[in-house]
Design a protein around this motif. Structure first.
Motif, PDB file in Angstrom:
ATOM      1  N   ASP A   1     -20.211   6.628   7.482  1.00 38.84           N
ATOM      2  CA  ASP A   1     -19.281   6.182   7.093  1.00 38.84           C
ATOM      3  C   ASP A   1     -18.518   7.511   6.825  1.00 38.84           C
ATOM      4  O   ASP A   1     -17.196   7.301   6.639  1.00 38.84           O
ATOM      5  N   ALA A   2     -18.200   8.919   6.677  1.00 43.26           N
ATOM      6  CA  ALA A   2     -17.558   9.523   6.523  1.00 43.26           C
ATOM      7  C   ALA A   2     -16.401   9.309   8.063  1.00 43.26           C
ATOM      8  O   ALA A   2     -15.309  10.137   7.996  1.00 43.26           O
ATOM      9  N   ARG A   3     -17.260   8.865   9.273  1.00 40.07           N
ATOM     10  CA  ARG A   3     -16.607   9.021  10.417  1.00 40.07           C
ATOM     11  C   ARG A   3     -16.062   7.680  10.356  1.00 40.07           C
ATOM     12  O   ARG A   3     -15.504   7.432  11.017  1.00 40.07           O
TER      13      ARG A   3
ATOM     14  N   PRO B   1     -20.351  15.289   2.957  1.00 43.52           N
ATOM     15  CA  PRO B   1     -19.458  14.835   3.350  1.00 43.52           C
ATOM     16  C   PRO B   1     -18.162  13.480   3.190  1.00 43.52           C
ATOM     17  O   PRO B   1     -19.146  12.080   2.610  1.00 43.52           O
ATOM     18  N   LEU B   2     -17.384  13.841   3.395  1.00 46.22           N
ATOM     19  CA  LEU B   2     -16.080  12.585   2.627  1.00 46.22           C
ATOM     20  C   LEU B   2     -15.475  11.812   3.979  1.00 46.22           C
ATOM     21  O   LEU B   2     -15.701  10.514   3.606  1.00 46.22           O
ATOM     22  N   PHE B   3     -15.158  12.887   4.982  1.00 47.15           N
ATOM     23  CA  PHE B   3     -13.952  12.376   6.056  1.00 47.15           C
ATOM     24  C   PHE B   3     -13.982  12.988   6.777  1.00 47.15           C
ATOM     25  O   PHE B   3     -14.126  14.802   6.492  1.00 47.15           O
ATOM     26  N   ASP B   4     -14.211  12.725   8.203  1.00 46.65           N
ATOM     27  CA  ASP B   4     -14.495  13.582   9.533  1.00 46.65           C
ATOM     28  C   ASP B   4     -13.434  12.800  10.073  1.00 46.65           C
ATOM     29  O   ASP B   4     -14.462  11.534  11.112  1.00 46.65           O
TER      30      ASP B   4
ATOM     31  N   GLU C   1     -25.101   8.898   6.312  1.00 46.20           N
ATOM     32  CA  GLU C   1     -23.814   9.438   5.155  1.00 46.20           C
ATOM     33  C   GLU C   1     -22.317   9.741   5.986  1.00 46.20           C
ATOM     34  O   GLU C   1     -21.520   9.946   5.871  1.00 46.20           O
TER      35      GLU C   1
ATOM     36  N   ALA D   1     -15.762   5.291   1.861  1.00 46.40           N
ATOM     37  CA  ALA D   1     -16.802   4.990   0.939  1.00 46.40           C
ATOM     38  C   ALA D   1     -16.513   5.670   0.121  1.00 46.40           C
ATOM     39  O   ALA D   1     -17.288   5.642  -1.013  1.00 46.40           O
TER      40      ALA D   1
END
Lengths: 262, 221
Positions: free
Chosen positions: B77-79, A175-178, B74, A233
């Motif tokens: 972080d993505a949120r 996961p990178l962005f949500d 994690e 991140a």
């Protein structure tokens, strides 16, 4: 090359699917072995300013989605391919004859060494409309993705409809962005000082696969009073902006498009 | 719920976890003129509750339900696209970890503290602390949801010299909405981590970086 709309679930709703696949053509350019779709999301190959990249323009997006419609788009830039997808006009989310929200699902996939620019025109949430949009992107390590997402709350001087959207990006399988936005009448607190504070346009530009040499030192910084550049991140840079209207929003995001040479 | 009192201890503003130094974005909103009155505060808190509050509550509930805290960290972080907000979340997580390990020691907290010595995201630590205290996912979500509105409400009393009674009334009127957010968070925590809510508030993200760069400020965030 078109794929007819699948059977609608009711007389008032459409289901439409479009698919685009880009692969290297072996001569330094990009070929499009799959380019299908009709109705509200019709992709057309258009002239690309970049000889290495193929360009596809989504046309005929003016009159949809209506409440109850289901639209789906799948776009793949395979390893080593370069693809730019843009739109011919803003998309209007319009009220339909059903209370059920329209759904617009986009899946983007970028292979290693692939490059995909997803640059549609604004999405305008018209009074009385209900739309749920979900964009999912899967970027392989070494792939690059640019996503522009612009939402305009109502036409000039108009109350908006209800617009719920989610942008989910994975990079290298992690996961990178949500991020979800829920805006318009019925979404609690959407116009208060934490969320939009009276602004009527909100947008993001996401650059995935950044390295320092591409984007300069990845430092967070304000971009004027109502926008910010933030390194995520993971290897990505996000610009978030709110603005009084679509024009001023585009101006801010255009500035940010120059952050990389992609 | 094994004990309502444990939840009261965890959610108490006097629990020594450092939350009092943070305004939840309210200081920047006051400076920008977006929060000037009790009714502005109510709308600010309502927006924060249903965005950052829901996201935090779901992470806390998932940690309390036994999901892998590193996977949740994690996901957090993505949120959290803003580096300033990630720093804040980890700093608060580290402070809460210290307090929680002293209060409800347990192997889960020790393991997370060892894996994330600079601090895990605060909602993840909150959920794990709740679990260590014998509380359940809904309790953890309640604490996170309440905290998402109590920080700005408390801060605005100082920032605007707002009548504390009015600020408390704002919180009381939002209580049913906070309960509903906690229930949503608990329900989401029964599913996969990647499906957890990721609700976000653009102005909180935008102003967090501006606020972090101020020379003089009353609150750390």
């Amino acid at each position: 090359m078109t794929e007819a709309a699948a059977a609608p679930r009711s007389a008032a709703s459409v289901s439409a699917r479009a698919r685009i696949t880009a692969v290297p053509d072996g001569r330094g350019g990009t070929a499009l072995p799959l380019l299908s779709g009709a109705g509200p999301v019709a992709p057309r190959r258009t002239r690309s300013a970049d000889p290495a990249a193929a360009r596809v323009t989504l046309v005929g997006a003016m009159s949809a989605p209506l409440s109850g419609d289901r639209l789906a788009l799948e776009v793949r830039a395979e390893a080593g391919a370069a693809l730019r997808v843009d739109g011919s006009a803003a998309t209007l989310a319009l009220p339909g004859r059903t209370a059920e929200p329209a759904r617009y699902d986009v899946r983007l996939e970028v292979g290693e060494g692939g490059r995909l620019h997803w640059l549609p025109e604004q999405l305008v949430s018209v009074r009385g409309s209900r739309l749920r949009q979900h964009l999912r992107a899967e970027v392989a390590r070494g792939g690059r993705l640019v996503v522009r997402d612009e939402q305009v709350l109502g036409r000039a001087g108009e109350e908006p409809g209800r617009l719920s959207s989610r942008l989910t990006v994975r990079y290298g399988g992690r996961p990178l962005f949500d991020q979800q936005l829920d805006l318009g009448p019925g979404a609690p607190g959407w116009d208060g000082g934490a969320v939009l504070g009276g602004h009527r346009a909100v947008g993001q530009l996401l650059l995935v696969g950044t390295e320092e040499r591409d984007a300069g030192p990845l430092l967070a910084r304000p971009l004027g009073e109502s926008a910010v550049v933030t390194p995520l991140a993971g290897p990505a840079l996000l610009v978030t902006a709110v603005a009084p209207d679509a024009l001023r929003l585009r101006h801010v995001l255009d500035t940010a498009l120059t952050f990389t040479s992609w | 719920m094994s004990g309502a009192a444990a939840l009261l201890v965890l959610a108490d503003g006097r629990f020594p976890a450092g939350g009092h130094a943070h305004s939840g974005g309210a200081e920047a909103a006051v400076r920008a003129g977006r929060v000037r009155s009790a009714s502005d505060l109510a709308e600010f808190c309502r927006g924060r509750l249903h965005t950052a509050g829901l996201t935090a509550a779901a992470l806390a509930a998932a940690a309390a339900a036994g999901h892998d805290p590193l996977v949740l960290d994690e996901a957090a972080d993505a949120r959290t696209p803003s580096p300033a907000l990630r720093r804040t979340a980890r700093r608060l997580g580290r402070q809460l970890m210290r307090a929680a390990r002293a209060t409800w020691p347990g192997p889960d907290l020790d393991a997370l503290a060892a894996a994330r010595p600079k601090g895990a995201h605060q909602p993840v630590v909150l959920g794990l602390a709740a679990r260590s205290a014998g509380l359940g996912p809904l309790d953890a979500a309640q604490a996170a949801a309440y905290e998402s509105i109590s920080s700005p409400a408390t801060a605005v009393v100082r920032l605007l010299s707002l009548d504390p009674l009015e600020a408390t009334a704002v919180l009381a009127r939002l209580a049913p909405a906070a309960d509903e957010v906690a229930r949503q968070a608990e329900a989401a925590a029964q599913g996969a981590v990647e499906e957890l809510p990721a609700a976000s508030a653009p102005l909180l993200e935008i102003t967090a970086e501006q606020h972090a760069a101020w020379q003089v400020r009353l609150f750390a965030s």
